[in-house]
Scaffold this motif. Structure first.
Motif, mmCIF file in Angstrom:
data_model
loop_
_atom_site.group_PDB
_atom_site.id
_atom_site.type_symbol
_atom_site.label_atom_id
_atom_site.label_comp_id
_atom_site.label_asym_id
_atom_site.label_seq_id
_atom_site.Cartn_x
_atom_site.Cartn_y
_atom_site.Cartn_z
ATOM 1 N N LYS A 169 3.979 4.276 -7.232
ATOM 2 C CA LYS A 169 3.069 5.391 -6.952
ATOM 3 C C LYS A 169 3.063 6.378 -8.121
ATOM 4 O O LYS A 169 2.015 6.885 -8.513
ATOM 5 C CB LYS A 169 3.486 6.099 -5.661
ATOM 6 N N ILE B 99 0.918 4.955 -11.001
ATOM 7 C CA ILE B 99 -0.537 5.046 -10.887
ATOM 8 C C ILE B 99 -1.012 6.492 -10.806
ATOM 9 O O ILE B 99 -2.145 6.779 -11.137
ATOM 10 C CB ILE B 99 -1.094 4.213 -9.709
ATOM 11 N N THR B 100 -0.123 7.403 -10.412
ATOM 12 C CA THR B 100 -0.515 8.805 -10.398
ATOM 13 C C THR B 100 -0.640 9.322 -11.829
ATOM 14 O O THR B 100 -1.527 10.112 -12.139
ATOM 15 C CB THR B 100 0.520 9.657 -9.633
ATOM 16 N N LYS C 289 -1.603 7.726 -14.324
ATOM 17 C CA LYS C 289 -2.896 7.213 -14.819
ATOM 18 C C LYS C 289 -2.921 6.881 -16.305
ATOM 19 O O LYS C 289 -3.977 6.740 -16.898
ATOM 20 C CB LYS C 289 -4.031 8.200 -14.516
ATOM 21 N N LYS C 290 -1.756 6.800 -16.941
ATOM 22 C CA LYS C 290 -1.776 6.481 -18.372
ATOM 23 C C LYS C 290 -1.834 4.973 -18.580
ATOM 24 O O LYS C 290 -2.399 4.502 -19.537
ATOM 25 C CB LYS C 290 -0.507 7.028 -19.031
ATOM 26 N N THR D 228 -2.305 0.954 -16.823
ATOM 27 C CA THR D 228 -2.824 0.183 -15.699
ATOM 28 C C THR D 228 -1.806 -0.878 -15.319
ATOM 29 O O THR D 228 -1.342 -1.608 -16.180
ATOM 30 C CB THR D 228 -4.143 -0.517 -16.089
ATOM 31 N N ASN E 153 -9.128 -1.911 -8.366
ATOM 32 C CA ASN E 153 -8.865 -1.912 -9.800
ATOM 33 C C ASN E 153 -9.111 -3.263 -10.448
ATOM 34 O O ASN E 153 -8.780 -3.473 -11.610
ATOM 35 C CB ASN E 153 -7.438 -1.448 -10.069
#
Ligand SMILES: [Zn+2]
Ligand SMILES: [Zn+2]
Length: 691
Positions: free
Chosen positions: A312, A315-316, A318-319, A321, A353
């Motif tokens: 979590k 993905i938080t 966001k840098k 994938t 995604n």
């Protein structure tokens, strides 16, 4: 100057200097362009246009640089066009080589092969390109054929063959070739060392590692940071974590992300989660591999919830994938937890995604759905797969086994054979377990007899099956006929069968063996004391309790959890720590009243199951699974399926109570204990009261 920077691989500087040159009004000549084109990456296409305008297009070096650029970066067709335009007599071997490598790079094996065959002359680079090319397409025999035919070999040729073996998992071959190389008097370079050391790591053989290190010392090799990182990784994989850490510390400023990742996964492999986390927290420039080794590390060390937490975080931020490797760890972690809501969220994340899964990713999904108690979803994923491997079948069969779907497991094994996939050791364990959980004696016998060379686990399954259906003498005989020494699993099956069928003597026999084999496993003591209790032998119950105390055997704390609102709500016996505790106990009292009216009597022998702490009758009423179910009844929608995960076997009293609750409340209640799934519906359980 340009050539100097080009040699240093400082491509940005080369391009910058060119711009300065133009600023000063100096017209670049034909010597400048090959260097420039080599340095400019895709920017080289622009220079190609310059070259043509300035009339350097027919310069041999410029032309070669252009071919090489298109061959490396594509489109390969452009390279071929320039190549074809050269008059035959002007074509140099370097032009041919650029084309051969280019075709290998763009996966045109046939074209590369054809060019090689028609070339007027070949040099060591040409031959090496063929070795590398065939190794890349995993045709190592062909690669070796070219290697053996080479009129002369450079160290690069040897490295090509070595890394071909190493990258295709043929560590033995790589090490043998390395010996040949040393015997032939070829001096290994740094690339050789990195390749050989990695091959050695994959073997995980500490003796081999040590002998390699001795050679390094004897030859007084200067170790650059790549070689040292490879060494670090080798030490880590051979279990010398201290030696690995020393190299890591010595490398200091020379560490790169590979070094960091190798050290982190080394800690994870030995289960030192704290040290791994410390490095992770201080690591500069973490990449996907870093996150993956942390997430997989938590998952493999039984810290599924931490694995999901970290995912979590990833993905938080966001840098980065997540890739398939990340997702397989996360999906499996959800399966271990039995957290279906979370699992569904992860699957949605995949679709949103557009992360594509290969076979192993789908297998992880089958595992997840089975372990979350949703066989419908597991079957659906299985059916939707375009291709399946033996693991896909085994995973679904194990799922059927845990749910007691014996016939389905047997049928799936037949389908598997029809599809040309041979069952392996794991398949048979799955099918036999399924037969056992479903009480299918004859079918199980047939399966067992069809196994060519039954392993110890297959015998354990067979003893379990015989014991469960009450064929205790047969179970004992099977155990005695085993060609190998029975392990704890076999005696464990016998002990549990003795409990189900209240066979005191056989139980004692199995338990005494187990006390030797697993002196710290409290479960065995508790099973035996239950057997005594149900036979009314209270003195023996007392004796077992004393033995446990004397042996310092710690009872495993029982807990249960349910998932609600994206969180796991965990309960232990007589738990009052939950924020809804008051409501839970209120509901529990009401339920007990309703149950008593329906004819329920608390099973007293279960009080004695928990010999150490819980002797009051009311405590049976507050076993963790009952609390978890009450909480679920409070918060879930009317009629929704309730899913509970319990770390120990469900006790008799809870089992009876849950059956009644399922009827009184009109709910399907699925309980996963440490042995199997119980699906309670309308007053009955799918285990038919044998577990
Ligand atoms: Zn219980
Ligand atoms: Zn059951």
């Amino acid at each position: 100057m340009l050539r100097f920077y080009s040699h240093l691989q400082d491509h940005a500087k080369v391009v910058l200097m060119y711009e300065q040159m133009q600023g000063c009004g100096v017209r670049p000549d034909a010597f400048v362009y090959p260097i420039l084109i080599k340095s400019a990456g895709t920017g080289g296409i622009g220079f190609h246009a310059h070259v043509l305008k300035l009339g350097h297009g027919s310069d041999a070096f410029v032309r070669n640089a252009v071919i090489d650029m298109y061959a490396r970066l594509g489109p390969i067709g452009h390279a071929r066009k320039v190549f074809d335009e050269i008059p035959d007599y002007e074509r140099k071997v370097a032009d041919w080589n650029a084309m051969v490598s280019g075709y290998w790079k763009w996966e045109s094996e046939g074209q590369a092969q054809w060019l090689f065959d028609v070339m007027p002359e070949r040099n060591v680079i040409t031959w090496t390109a063929m070795v590398t090319g065939y190794a890349k397409v995993k045709d190592l025999e062909a690669a070796r054929r070219y290697f053996d035919c080479m009129p002369e070999r450079s160290v690069v040729s040897w490295n090509a063959m070595l890394s071909g073996y190493a990258q295709n998992g043929l560590a033995e071959e790589a090490l043998r070739l390395f010996d040949e190389m040393v015997n032939a008097g070829i001096e290994p370079d740094e690339t050789t060392w990195v390749t050989v050391i990695s091959a050695c790591s994959s073997r995980g053989d500490p003796c081999l590692a040590a002998s390699l290190v001795r050679t390094l010392h004897q030859k007084r090799i200067q170790l650059n940071c790549f070689v040292r990182t490879a060494l670090l990784d080798m030490y880590a994989k051979c279990g010398s974590i201290g030696a690995a850490r020393r190299i890591f510390d010595e490398l200091g400023a020379y560490r790169n992300s590979v070094t960091w990742n190798a050290m982190i996964s080394a800690y994870m492999r030995v289960g030192d989660l704290d040290s791994a986390r410390k490095l992770f927290n201080t690591m500069p420039g973490r990449n996907v591999v870093t996150w993956n080794s942390m997430i997989a590390g938590y998952a493999q060390n039984g810290q599924s919830a931490m694995a999901i937490e970290l995912f979590k975080e990833m993905i938080t931020a966001k840098k980065l994938t997540p890739d398939e490797v990340t997702m397989v760890s996360v999906i499996s972690a959800c399966g271990h937890l039995g957290a279906l809501e979370l699992g569904n969220w992860v699957v949605r994340f995949l679709t949103e995604n557009q992360i594509k899964l290969s076979i192993s990713g789908h297998n992880a999904m089958i595992f997840m759905y089975s372990r979350c108690g949703s066989m419908e979803d597991a079957k659906r994923v299985f059916q939707e797969m375009a291709t399946r491997d033996v693991v896909s079948y085994n995973t679904l069969i194990s799922g059927f086994a845990a749910h007691g779907h014996g016939v389905e497991a047997i049928n799936l094994m037949s389908t598997m054979k029809e599809g040309g996939i041979e069952p392996d050791r794991v398949t048979f364990i799955g099918v036999l377990t399924a037969c056992s959980h479903a009480g299918l004696l004859e079918e199980g016998r047939k399966v067992f007899e069809s196994i060519k060379d039954p392993a110890i686990d297959h015998y354990a399954c067979m003893v379990d099956l015989l014991g469960r259906v009450g064929e205790l003498e047969d179970a004992k005989r099977t155990m005695e006929r085993m060609p190998m020494e029975p392990h704890a699993g076999v005696y464990g099956s016998l002990l549990n069968a003795s409990r189900i069928h209240k066979q005191v003597e056989l139980g004692e026999l199995a338990a005494n063996k187990l006390f030797e084999l697993e002196p710290d496993n409290s479960g065995n003591f508790i099973l035996l004391s239950n057997i005594y209790a149900s036979a009314g032998r209270w003195k023996d119950v007392e004796r077992i309790r004393e033995a446990m105390k004397k042996g310092g055997v710690k009872k495993t704390t029982g807990w249960s959890w349910v998932e609600y609102g994206g969180k796991l709500h965990k309960f232990i016996v007589a738990d009052r720590s939950h924020e809804r505790s008051d409501d839970i106990y209120q509901l529990l009292i009401e339920l007990r009243k309703k149950m008593r009216e329906a004819g329920y009597i608390a099973d007293k022998s279960c009080v004695l199951r928990d010999v150490e702490e819980e002797e009051k009758e009311e405590i049976v009423g507050t076993h963790s699974e009952k609390l978890a179910i009450c909480y679920a009844l409070l918060v879930s929608e009317a009629g929704a399926v309730i899913r509970v995960v319990k770390n120990l076997r469900v006790c008799w009293d809870c089992h009876t109570a849950i059956k009644m609750i399922s009827k009184l409340e009109g709910r399907v209640i699925i309980v996963r204990d440490n042995n199997r799934f119980h699906c309670f519906n309308d007053g009955l359980c799918s285990c038919k009261d044998y577990w």
